[in-house]
Enzyme design. Structure first.
Site, PDB file in Angstrom:
ATOM      1  N   GLU A  59     -76.513 -34.207 -47.949  1.00  0.00           N
ATOM      2  CA  GLU A  59     -76.988 -33.984 -46.590  1.00  0.00           C
ATOM      3  C   GLU A  59     -78.451 -33.598 -46.735  1.00  0.00           C
ATOM      4  O   GLU A  59     -78.763 -32.705 -47.530  1.00  0.00           O
ATOM      5  CB  GLU A  59     -76.232 -32.788 -46.017  1.00  0.00           C
ATOM      6  CG  GLU A  59     -75.575 -33.031 -44.703  1.00  0.00           C
ATOM      7  CD  GLU A  59     -74.837 -31.785 -44.256  1.00  0.00           C
ATOM      8  OE1 GLU A  59     -75.299 -31.178 -43.299  1.00  0.00           O
ATOM      9  OE2 GLU A  59     -73.812 -31.431 -44.881  1.00  0.00           O
ATOM     10  N   ARG A 294     -66.635 -28.249 -59.285  1.00  0.00           N
ATOM     11  CA  ARG A 294     -68.074 -28.122 -59.115  1.00  0.00           C
ATOM     12  C   ARG A 294     -68.666 -27.328 -60.280  1.00  0.00           C
ATOM     13  O   ARG A 294     -67.969 -26.575 -60.959  1.00  0.00           O
ATOM     14  CB  ARG A 294     -68.414 -27.484 -57.776  1.00  0.00           C
ATOM     15  CG  ARG A 294     -68.012 -26.023 -57.641  1.00  0.00           C
ATOM     16  CD  ARG A 294     -68.140 -25.542 -56.208  1.00  0.00           C
ATOM     17  NE  ARG A 294     -69.497 -25.613 -55.710  1.00  0.00           N
ATOM     18  CZ  ARG A 294     -69.895 -26.413 -54.712  1.00  0.00           C
ATOM     19  NH1 ARG A 294     -69.055 -27.211 -54.122  1.00  0.00           N
ATOM     20  NH2 ARG A 294     -71.136 -26.400 -54.311  1.00  0.00           N
ATOM     21  N   LYS A 304     -76.958 -23.292 -50.633  1.00  0.00           N
ATOM     22  CA  LYS A 304     -78.240 -23.667 -50.023  1.00  0.00           C
ATOM     23  C   LYS A 304     -78.755 -22.563 -49.108  1.00  0.00           C
ATOM     24  O   LYS A 304     -79.946 -22.304 -49.053  1.00  0.00           O
ATOM     25  CB  LYS A 304     -78.059 -24.941 -49.189  1.00  0.00           C
ATOM     26  CG  LYS A 304     -78.091 -26.227 -50.002  1.00  0.00           C
ATOM     27  CD  LYS A 304     -77.994 -27.413 -49.055  1.00  0.00           C
ATOM     28  CE  LYS A 304     -77.603 -28.676 -49.798  1.00  0.00           C
ATOM     29  NZ  LYS A 304     -77.074 -29.706 -48.907  1.00  0.00           N
TER      30      LYS A 304
HETATM   31  P1  ATP Z   1     -73.617 -28.020 -47.961  1.00  0.00           P
HETATM   32  O1  ATP Z   1     -72.961 -26.692 -47.952  1.00  0.00           O
HETATM   33  O2  ATP Z   1     -74.925 -28.042 -47.260  1.00  0.00           O
HETATM   34  O3  ATP Z   1     -72.722 -29.186 -47.650  1.00  0.00           O
HETATM   35  P2  ATP Z   1     -73.536 -29.055 -50.633  1.00  0.00           P
HETATM   36  O4  ATP Z   1     -73.884 -28.293 -51.861  1.00  0.00           O
HETATM   37  O5  ATP Z   1     -72.162 -29.570 -50.460  1.00  0.00           O
HETATM   38  O6  ATP Z   1     -74.009 -28.131 -49.474  1.00  0.00           O
HETATM   39  P3  ATP Z   1     -74.453 -31.744 -50.201  1.00  0.00           P
HETATM   40  O7  ATP Z   1     -75.804 -32.196 -49.839  1.00  0.00           O
HETATM   41  O8  ATP Z   1     -73.351 -32.019 -49.250  1.00  0.00           O
HETATM   42  O9  ATP Z   1     -74.573 -30.207 -50.499  1.00  0.00           O
HETATM   43  O10 ATP Z   1     -74.074 -32.236 -51.648  1.00  0.00           O
HETATM   44  C1  ATP Z   1     -74.262 -33.545 -52.128  1.00  0.00           C
HETATM   45  C2  ATP Z   1     -73.310 -33.810 -53.251  1.00  0.00           C
HETATM   46  O11 ATP Z   1     -73.531 -32.894 -54.317  1.00  0.00           O
HETATM   47  C3  ATP Z   1     -71.876 -33.639 -52.798  1.00  0.00           C
HETATM   48  O12 ATP Z   1     -71.138 -34.770 -53.224  1.00  0.00           O
HETATM   49  C4  ATP Z   1     -71.420 -32.392 -53.484  1.00  0.00           C
HETATM   50  O13 ATP Z   1     -70.070 -32.456 -53.815  1.00  0.00           O
HETATM   51  C5  ATP Z   1     -72.293 -32.346 -54.731  1.00  0.00           C
HETATM   52  N1  ATP Z   1     -72.466 -30.967 -55.198  1.00  0.00           N
HETATM   53  C6  ATP Z   1     -73.022 -29.946 -54.540  1.00  0.00           C
HETATM   54  N2  ATP Z   1     -72.976 -28.816 -55.261  1.00  0.00           N
HETATM   55  C7  ATP Z   1     -72.370 -29.133 -56.432  1.00  0.00           C
HETATM   56  C8  ATP Z   1     -72.015 -28.395 -57.616  1.00  0.00           C
HETATM   57  N3  ATP Z   1     -72.264 -27.092 -57.743  1.00  0.00           N
HETATM   58  N4  ATP Z   1     -71.417 -29.064 -58.628  1.00  0.00           N
HETATM   59  C9  ATP Z   1     -71.155 -30.376 -58.520  1.00  0.00           C
HETATM   60  N5  ATP Z   1     -71.455 -31.123 -57.443  1.00  0.00           N
HETATM   61  C10 ATP Z   1     -72.057 -30.517 -56.400  1.00  0.00           C
HETATM   62 MG    MG Z   2     -71.633 -30.802 -48.529  1.00  0.00          MG
END
Ligand code: ATP
Ligand code: MG
Length: 597
Positions: A59, A294, A304
């Site tokens: 996002e 994760r 974030k």
């Molecule tokens: P939000 O809470 O804003 O959704 P988010 O960390 O999920 O935050 P995204 O932009 O939706 O952010 O994440 C993009 C991709 O990165 C998603 O597929 C998510 O699963 C992956 N991702 C985010 N944080 C991690 C992490 N700590 N380890 C592995 N993958 C991650």
């Molecule tokens: Mg997300």
């Protein structure tokens, strides 16, 4: 600097799944129109040239961090390794919070990590908001097939009627309204005839399902907000859980990889795609969602919202502060794409949540830089050393830029009467086992101990003869004599046996530089554990700025150039502030893991 050959990545459950799918030809019959689209677009096209399709779907609402790097390495890495394509997709279905600044920084981060989205003669950079028309049409199709209804319950009633883990939900009074009425209402929602929040479109699944996500989840909500891509064209927006499977299907994604929190969403993911395939909007085989654990790193925060708080409240110097776990922060700290990729490969993909110690990340950087960073001497906490028997012109000394890489050349520097050494390389009264400089003194047993001899690395052996102190008792200079026939690399130099070797620079050619010494941002391994306010465990000494003296070979360093300061650690010329006139170096990582000691 040359790229290191990446070791073959360790096998993991995702690789096993992909290998099985390739073997069984699960996706071999897929067709691809050259761009995303519904079934009708793809079915008349040629076979998909990509053996698999994955996607990285951030996002655009913040800067990427090391957790995202994990997801990037996984998705782009799997596509690369199995003849596939990884799509770069902005999941921009939420009209609020999204900004161009984030879009740009995300694209930059992915490329810097060494990945791209160009394949088969075109780019695969997509925006989920371009699929709004499809999502809307699919919603109407669901209504027509009796799989969705417009619910006019208040938000509170909806919540109360959802039930919980132990109680089944209760059907909405609007659940059985006729298709025509649902369609009319939904169109009114789109036309802006109803207030924000007045009603939602819901899937009609099962209010008694043990999986709460299947209790008639919302698909569309009314929200008057200007979208960065579609402007004011829409006043209804799809919910994430509805949008995401559709995005995957339109893009022919085969393996939709996400983190474990989404495991409970998978039944809805499958339900939705099956329903849309039944009405021929999507072609089979459908994408499949797989969840992995994760990345959780100790001493690091990846939320974030919390990272933004650190920036907004100026606990750090911006998103690219070298202490931040953002990609821009790691980059400025001196991390290389190779080190981050190595870290991601090494930590694999697993089904079970766990914590990785930050030292594992630090070790990969050390490992990467060890083989390729040029060496240099630097004095971080300078103390003056006067060679009392040295007269005349400085003596030229030299050293290899890298002990195992003669092709990196030779460094040149001077030896003279006044040098800089590390303050900690001198002790007025040596403790047991101290082999660096100390003056002649009487020890605790009353014995006279002569001043110690050490080798000044790549220079001469010197013997400590005395020192000076100021009124406050601080050592201001150390005195020594040198042995003119002890110069490193000259015949007979090794007849001098000394236990200590110290680093130094000469006042005649040293370069003064700002050196930023960084340490972990938090004092606790789990800064936000158990609801603790993570701000309360910020390390007050996470940044120290010193004026250091550097060997002259560092005068030509360019921003982003990385070096090993001998005996200290790896440093990088700051990509923002470093100039030839005013050099600035950041500490990337120490030579040894000082936290594990
Ligand atoms: P939000 O809470 O804003 O959704 P988010 O960390 O999920 O935050 P995204 O932009 O939706 O952010 O994440 C993009 C991709 O990165 C998603 O597929 C998510 O699963 C992956 N991702 C985010 N944080 C991690 C992490 N700590 N380890 C592995 N993958 C991650
Ligand atoms: Mg997300």
């Amino acid at each position: 600097m040359s790229n290191k050959e990446a070791p073959a990545p360790a096998s993991n459950f995702l690789r096993n799944i992909i290998e099985r799918d390739l073997e069984q030809g699960t996706y071999a019959q897929r067709r691809w129109a050259g761009e995303p689209g519904a079934a009708a677009v793809h079915v008349t096209s040629d076979a998909d040239p990509a053996k698999i399709r994955t996607r990285f779907p951030p996002e655009p609402n913040g800067y990427l961090h090391v957790g995202h790097a994990k997801s990037i390495c996984l998705n782009f890495g799997l596509a690369r390794d199995y003849g596939g394509v990884c799509h770069m997709r902005f999941d921009d279905t939420n009209p609020e919070k999204e900004e161009q600044e984030y879009v740009d920084s995300i694209l930059d981060a992915v490329q810097w990590l060494g990945f791209g989205w160009h394949a088969h003669g075109r780019g695969h950079l997509y925006y989920a908001s371009n699929y709004f028309d499809f999502m809307y049409a699919a919603a109407e199709a669901l209504i027509q097939a009796g799989h969705a209804y417009v619910d006019e319950q208040s938000a509170d009633d909806m919540r109360a009627n959802r039930g919980d883990f132990t109680t089944p939900g209760t059907n909405s009074p609007w659940r059985d309204r006729p298709v025509a009425e649902n369609l009319q209402r939904f169109r009114e929602m789109r036309e802006g005839k109803h207030a924000d929040g007045a009603m939602v479109l819901r899937a009609k699944i099962d209010m008694a399902s043990p999986n709460i996500n299947l209790r008639d989840p919302a698909l569309y909500r009314i929200k008057r907000a200007t979208h960065h891509n579609t402007g004011d064209a829409w006043c209804i927006y799809p919910m994430y859980t509805y949008a995401h499977p559709s995005e995957d299907a339109l893009e022919n994604i085969t393996h939709s990889i996400c983190t474990l929190e989404f495991e409970d969403q998978r039944p809805f993911y499958d339900w939705l795609l099956e329903r849309l395939a039944e009405v021929n909007l999507l072609a089979k085989p459908l994408p499949h969602q797989y969840e992995f654990a994760r990345l959780n790193l100790t001493y690091i925060i990846t939320s974030k919202r919390k990272l933004k708080q650190l920036v907004d409240e100026q606990h750090v110097d911006g998103w690219d502060d070298p202490r931040m776990p953002t990609i821009v922060g790691l980059r400025r700290r001196g991390y290389t794409p190779e080190a981050i990729r190595l870290f991601c490969d090494r930590t694999g993909a697993s089904k079970a949540n766990s914590w990785i110690d930050l030292s594992v990340l630090e070790a990969t950087l050390r490992e990467d830089l060890e083989g390729r960073a040029a060496r240099a001497m630097a004095v971080i906490k300078p103390l003056k050393l006067v060679i009392t028997n040295f007269e005349g012109e400085p003596v030229a000394c030299s050293a290899p830029a890298h002990p195992q890489k003669p092709e990196l050349g030779t460094r040149h520097f001077q030896f003279s009467r006044e040098l800089w050494i590390e303050a900690e390389d001198f002790m007025e009264l040596p403790e047991k086992g101290y082999h660096r400089l100390y003056p002649p003194h009487t020890n605790a047993a009353g014995e006279a101990v002569p001043g110690n001899k050490v080798r000044l690395k790549y220079g001469f052996v010197v013997e400590c003869t005395g020192f000076k102190k100021d009124e406050a008792g601080n050592i201001t200079e150390v005195h020594a004599t040198y042995f003119p026939d002890s110069k490193s690399g000259t015949p007979g130099a090794d007849t001098y046996k000394v236990k200590g070797v110290i680093t130094w620079v000469s006042r005649t050619d040293a370069v003064a530089a700002e050196v930023r010494l960084y340490d972990r941002l938090f004092l606790e391994a789990h800064p936000d554990a158990g609801g603790r306010d993570f701000l309360s465990v910020i390390n007050p000494k996470s940044k120290q700025v010193v004026t250091a003296y550097l060997e002259p070979s560092l005068a030509t360093a360019k921003p982003d150039d990385k070096f090993q300061f001998e005996r200290i650690g790896y440093f990088v010329a700051d990509r923002k502030d470093h100039t030839a006139e005013k050099p600035v170096f950041n500490m990337a990582v120490g030579l040894k893991d000082s936290w594990g000691r």
